[in-house]
Design an enzyme around this catalytic site. Structure first.
Site, PDB file in Angstrom:
ATOM      1  N   SER A   1       0.840  -1.211   0.000  1.00  0.00           N
ATOM      2  CA  SER A   1       0.000   0.000   0.000  1.00  0.00           C
ATOM      3  C   SER A   1       0.873   1.259   0.000  1.00  0.00           C
ATOM      4  CB  SER A   1      -0.976   0.000   1.175  1.00  0.00           C
ATOM      5  OG  SER A   1      -0.310   0.209   2.398  1.00  0.00           O
TER       6      SER A   1
ATOM      7  N   HIS B   1       8.856   3.104   8.979  1.00  0.00           N
ATOM      8  CA  HIS B   1       8.628   2.212  10.109  1.00  0.00           C
ATOM      9  C   HIS B   1       7.386   2.696  10.868  1.00  0.00           C
ATOM     10  CE1 HIS B   1       9.700  -0.685  13.195  1.00  0.00           C
ATOM     11  NE2 HIS B   1       9.408   0.239  14.075  1.00  0.00           N
TER      12      HIS B   1
ATOM     13  N   LEU C   1      19.190  -1.924  13.220  1.00  0.00           N
ATOM     14  CA  LEU C   1      17.767  -2.223  13.011  1.00  0.00           C
ATOM     15  C   LEU C   1      16.966  -0.945  13.288  1.00  0.00           C
ATOM     16  CD1 LEU C   1      15.499  -4.344  12.528  1.00  0.00           C
ATOM     17  CD2 LEU C   1      15.520  -4.730  14.992  1.00  0.00           C
TER      18      LEU C   1
HETATM   19  C1  GAR Z   1       3.811  -0.668   6.829  1.00  0.00           C
HETATM   20  O1  GAR Z   1       3.029  -0.400   7.954  1.00  0.00           O
HETATM   21  C2  GAR Z   1       5.269  -0.395   7.123  1.00  0.00           C
HETATM   22  O2  GAR Z   1       5.480   0.723   7.942  1.00  0.00           O
HETATM   23  C3  GAR Z   1       5.654  -1.671   7.807  1.00  0.00           C
HETATM   24  O3  GAR Z   1       5.018  -2.684   7.097  1.00  0.00           O
HETATM   25  C4  GAR Z   1       3.825  -2.168   6.517  1.00  0.00           C
HETATM   26  C5  GAR Z   1       3.855  -2.437   5.027  1.00  0.00           C
HETATM   27  O4  GAR Z   1       2.605  -2.147   4.449  1.00  0.00           O
HETATM   28  N1  GAR Z   1       7.083  -1.837   7.833  1.00  0.00           N
HETATM   29  C6  GAR Z   1       7.742  -2.392   8.845  1.00  0.00           C
HETATM   30  O5  GAR Z   1       7.197  -2.840   9.830  1.00  0.00           O
HETATM   31  C7  GAR Z   1       9.246  -2.451   8.654  1.00  0.00           C
HETATM   32  N2  GAR Z   1       9.856  -2.954   9.854  1.00  0.00           N
HETATM   33  P1  GAR Z   1       2.458  -2.065   2.889  1.00  0.00           P
HETATM   34  O6  GAR Z   1       3.069  -3.335   2.290  1.00  0.00           O
HETATM   35  O7  GAR Z   1       0.974  -2.004   2.648  1.00  0.00           O
HETATM   36  O8  GAR Z   1       3.162  -0.823   2.418  1.00  0.00           O
END
Ligand code: GAR
Length: 200
Positions: A13, A109, A144
């Site tokens: 997204s 993040h 990290l």
């Molecule tokens: C998002 O909320 C992003 O911030 C998180 O994964 C999701 C991806 O959503 N990332 C992390 O947690 C990285 N450690 P998306 O695939 O719909 O963009």
């Protein structure tokens, strides 16, 4: 225009928000490559629909993580990517990859860093009981979720929030913040002094 590459593991997204900003001419760059470590990632379908060159690099196709990263790096170079944007890419890139790539690498993040690094940041925020959380766009370094912070947006944690409801509220902020911050970097509108990043 800067040539922007994206790595995404899943839903994509945030990639979609970047695609929409690009189409509106708001990115100061063009999306030229979308890579994933999951063949079935919805992100790859979104890239396909937007006409962006895309590639799948599942670990199963390589003899090691090192070989997987090498293939990703080679491909990003072939596409002449100048900025790499991680959008829900759920693997930590190795020190070697980050040293070799020699272009800015950005990540988003779902917490106000340095709180709640790592996985399940929204769950961590709920469990801790904070009343404000949000999202952070930062440069990726070898740690990290530890690199210099480019932008943050806060959202309230509301009584009765679940992991899903908080995640959805943070995600809305992500979709605003990430295209904006990527646009600043692509447009050369930030200055970096060690870990301090200033928007010009
Ligand atoms: C998002 O909320 C992003 O911030 C998180 O994964 C999701 C991806 O959503 N990332 C992390 O947690 C990285 N450690 P998306 O695939 O719909 O963009």
């Amino acid at each position: 225009l800067m040539r922007i590459g994206v790595l995404a593991s899943g839903r994509g997204s945030n990639l979609q928000a970047l695609i929409e900003a690009w189409k509106l001419g708001e990115l100061n760059g063009e999306l030229v490559a979308v890579g994933s470590d999951h063949e079935e990632a919805l992100a790859l379908k979104r890239a396909e629909e937007a006409g962006i060159p895309h590639g799948a690099f599942p670990l199963s196709r390589f003899s090691s993580r090192q070989e997987q990263e090498k293939a990703i790096l080679t491909w990003l170079r072939e596409q002449k990517v100048e900025i790499l944007v991680l959008a829900g890419f759920m693997r930590v890139l190795s020190k070697e990859f980050l040293q070799d790539i020699q272009i800015p690498v950005l990540n988003i993040h779902p917490s106000l860093l340095p709180s709640f690094q790592g996985l399940h940041a929204q769950r961590q925020a709920l469990d801790y009981g904070v009343k404000i959380s949000g999202c952070t766009v930062h440069f990726v370094d070898e740690g990290l979720d530890s690199g210099p912070i480019i932008a943050q947006e806060a959202v309230p944690v509301l009584p009765g929030d679940t992991e899903d409801s908080l995640s959805a509220r943070i995600l809305e902020a992500e979709h605003r913040l990430y295209p904006e911050a990527v646009g600043w970097v692509a447009g050369g509108r930030i200055k970096r002094n060690g870990r301090i990043v200033v928007k010009l």
